[in-house]
Motif scaffolding. Structure first.
Motif, PDB file in Angstrom:
ATOM      1  N   LYS A 362       0.764  -1.459  -0.065  1.00  0.00           N
ATOM      2  CA  LYS A 362       0.049   0.104   0.062  1.00  0.00           C
ATOM      3  C   LYS A 362       0.930   1.374  -0.062  1.00  0.00           C
ATOM      4  O   LYS A 362       1.878   1.412   0.723  1.00  0.00           O
ATOM      5  CB  LYS A 362      -0.829   0.035   1.210  1.00  0.00           C
ATOM      6  CG  LYS A 362      -1.973   1.182   1.277  1.00  0.00           C
ATOM      7  CD  LYS A 362      -2.525   1.425   2.719  1.00  0.00           C
ATOM      8  CE  LYS A 362      -3.362   0.142   2.808  1.00  0.00           C
ATOM      9  NZ  LYS A 362      -4.411   0.477   4.063  1.00  0.00           N
ATOM     10  N   LYS A 404      -2.381  -1.173  -4.191  1.00  0.00           N
ATOM     11  CA  LYS A 404      -3.215  -0.118  -3.498  1.00  0.00           C
ATOM     12  C   LYS A 404      -2.633   1.394  -3.176  1.00  0.00           C
ATOM     13  O   LYS A 404      -1.472   1.463  -2.780  1.00  0.00           O
ATOM     14  CB  LYS A 404      -3.760  -0.742  -2.400  1.00  0.00           C
ATOM     15  CG  LYS A 404      -5.094   0.096  -1.907  1.00  0.00           C
ATOM     16  CD  LYS A 404      -5.804  -0.795  -0.988  1.00  0.00           C
ATOM     17  CE  LYS A 404      -6.393  -2.023  -1.241  1.00  0.00           C
ATOM     18  NZ  LYS A 404      -6.968  -2.942  -0.238  1.00  0.00           N
ATOM     19  N   CYS A 424      -9.258   5.701  -2.741  1.00  0.00           N
ATOM     20  CA  CYS A 424      -8.407   4.449  -2.794  1.00  0.00           C
ATOM     21  C   CYS A 424      -8.481   3.977  -4.133  1.00  0.00           C
ATOM     22  O   CYS A 424      -9.622   3.639  -4.647  1.00  0.00           O
ATOM     23  CB  CYS A 424      -9.126   3.601  -2.100  1.00  0.00           C
ATOM     24  SG  CYS A 424      -8.317   1.941  -1.821  1.00  0.00           S
ATOM     25  N   ASN A 426      -7.368   0.934  -6.376  1.00  0.00           N
ATOM     26  CA  ASN A 426      -6.898  -0.721  -6.360  1.00  0.00           C
ATOM     27  C   ASN A 426      -6.355  -0.949  -7.675  1.00  0.00           C
ATOM     28  O   ASN A 426      -7.161  -1.009  -8.682  1.00  0.00           O
ATOM     29  CB  ASN A 426      -8.188  -1.488  -6.013  1.00  0.00           C
ATOM     30  CG  ASN A 426      -8.749  -1.207  -4.915  1.00  0.00           C
ATOM     31  OD1 ASN A 426      -8.165  -1.285  -3.795  1.00  0.00           O
ATOM     32  ND2 ASN A 426     -10.123  -0.815  -4.672  1.00  0.00           N
TER      33      ASN A 426
END
Length: 503
Positions: A362, A404, A424, A426
């Motif tokens: 992330k 991410k 966010c 993905n």
């Protein structure tokens, strides 16, 4: 379309306190008091209460039952304890196991109101892990008097089941060894646990770790829940790399007998340097906590500006990605966000890339975009959204193994009208050829992450701790920045250019 979410407030004073406490720690998006099922709706015109509080984060649910039972000693301590235990603990256990069964069997039949008109907003069918918590009160003063206890929290003896606990006043154990473990938190330990372990990831991990050491017979007894919290945090605070704690004894214990955590460990730990310095670092690195609370509040109110056409699940996922960061990681991210914000000139677009210290794949992008005085709020937010999409794409190009990207976009420092966005992105697959071409074009023509380092910006833990002792980065980031030759705002007595001003 995003609509406002109306929650129950809690029926009793204790329920309202519990709801307020957990909402402030885990934020309103995931904490829901007085949840109902549609059982009995057709007969009685209203549903049946499932539990006093339900907290849901991803695939984990935490079910709370809160009982405010008076401890009446008129007929003696033993009688008072048995009566209190039956109403405060045994009855809670029945409610908790019933709620657990309902969630697992009827996850789609959970509502926010008695009339069962408002569906529970979070996905419950994917729940894989459940924790049960019985919240009690009104015993602390009697425990202090009977045991000369410092805190007055219930004594933990994990070889004792519910029948043995009934016969031993002020003792709590593994109540039902053949069922899911029930955590019993009294008025003392509830505040300590939720104050010291104050992110959802840390809290769930603490509950996991506690169940592990108890059911594996590694922990035999503790004079109070706060001593277990001490054992957990001591391990986390003393490690530079460990985001989460581990329940381990301060000294070597007999493995056959299990560890025993004695009275006074918590008080000793709270007076230590590592505790005070680390807590100070966490407090100063709380900028993202403020943003989290703001994002959550806006989503619950249905007031999110240009993204109002997106469903609740879209908004919840983006904010949850930030909320899932443990306290250690979130503090580092907060410091990085605040430091970069102070560096950016008011009329310049800038950004910072920083990886999550806990989630390996992330990446966070902090984007600071100046506002044209002639732009309307809608025009500015629309432009910022386009830049956010572009920065996320280029970030993936630079760091192809990232799956991410969490992007937080805001105005530059000193802007009068301010707003924030969180997205966010993905990336569960590599970029396609067309996407790579576009990303390189954005780098070249718009200067997006053109000078970004190929590695990750990862704040050094010890350096950050030292820095936090002289610089408070949790102050409202819209305050006025001192000029080069003015005294530094950190209070060092030095000029700003020789102290906290970015090089």
């Amino acid at each position: 379309m995003l609509k406002p979410i109306i929650k129950e407030d809690g029926v009793t004073t204790r329920e309202r306190y519990l709801a307020k406490l957990t909402s402030s720690k885990f934020f309103g998006l995931w904490s829901y008091p007085n949840v109902y099922t549609d059982e009995g709706l057709s007969k009685n015109g209203q549903g049946k209460e499932l539990c006093d509080l339900l907290v849901v984060s991803g695939d984990t649910a935490i079910i709370f039952s809160d009982k405010d039972i008076k401890f009446s000693v008129e007929k003696g301590e033993d009688v008072a304890w048995k009566r209190w235990f039956k109403k405060a603990v045994t009855k809670s256990a029945q409610q908790l196991y019933g709620a657990e069964k309902w969630l697992l069997q009827h996850s789609t039949r959970v509502f926010l109101d008695k009339q069962c008109t408002s569906k529970f907003p979070l996905e419950l069918s994917s729940i894989k892990k459940i924790h049960l918590i019985a919240v009690t009160c009104n015993t602390a003063s009697y425990i202090k008097r009977s045991f000369n206890s410092r805190s007055g929290s219930l004594i933990q003896q994990y070889h004792m089941d519910t029948h043995k606990c009934m016969e031993q006043p002020f003792h709590i154990g593994d109540l039902y060894p053949d069922k899911r473990f029930i955590h019993v938190l009294d008025e003392v330990s509830l505040d300590i646990v939720l104050t010291e372990i104050d992110t959802i990831t840390d809290f769930i991990h603490y509950l996991d770790e506690k169940v592990r050491v108890i059911r594996n017979k590694e922990l035999s007894w503790a004079t109070g829940e706060e001593e277990i919290v001490c054992a957990y945090l001591r391990n986390r605070y003393s490690s530079q790399e460990n985001n989460l704690g581990k329940i381990a004894p301060p000294v070597e214990s007999d493995k056959k007998l299990g560890m025993a955590l004695c009275d006074g460990l918590w008080d000793e730990f709270k007076s230590s340097d590592i505790y005070s310095v680390t807590k100070s670092y966490f407090k100063q690195g709380s900028t993202l906590d403020t943003l989290l609370e703001r994002f959550s509040s806006h989503i619950l109110e249905g007031n999110v500006g240009i993204a109002a056409d997106k469903p609740f699940s879209t908004h919840e996922q983006a904010v949850r990605e930030l909320a899932l960061e443990p306290r250690m990681s979130r503090a580092k991210l907060s410091h990085a966000f605040s430091d970069k914000l102070m560096e950016v000139p008011q009329d310049k677009r800038s950004s910072r890339l920083i990886r999550s210290d806990y989630f390996e794949k992330k990446l966070y992008v902090f984007l600071f975009l100046p506002r044209d005085d002639e732009q309307s709020d809608i025009e500015y937010r629309d432009e910022r959204q386009q830049f956010s999409n572009a920065y996320a794409l280029v970030a993936k190009l630079i760091h192809p193994h990232i799956t991410k990207v969490v992007l937080i976009a805001t105005d530059t420092y000193g802007t009068v009208r301010t707003s924030e966005d969180i997205y966010c992105f993905n990336f569960d697959r590599p970029l396609e050829t067309e996407e790579k071409i576009l990303a390189r074009k954005l780098q070249k023509e718009e200067g997006i992450l053109k000078k970004a380092k190929t590695g990750f910006n990862r704040p050094n833990w010890l350096k950050a701790i030292k820095k936090s002792t002289r610089k408070d980065s949790s102050k409202n980031y819209k305050n006025v920045k001192p000029k080069r030759n003015e005294p530094c705002a950190c209070g060092s007595g030095k000029k700003y250019k020789k102290c906290c001003m970015p090089a």
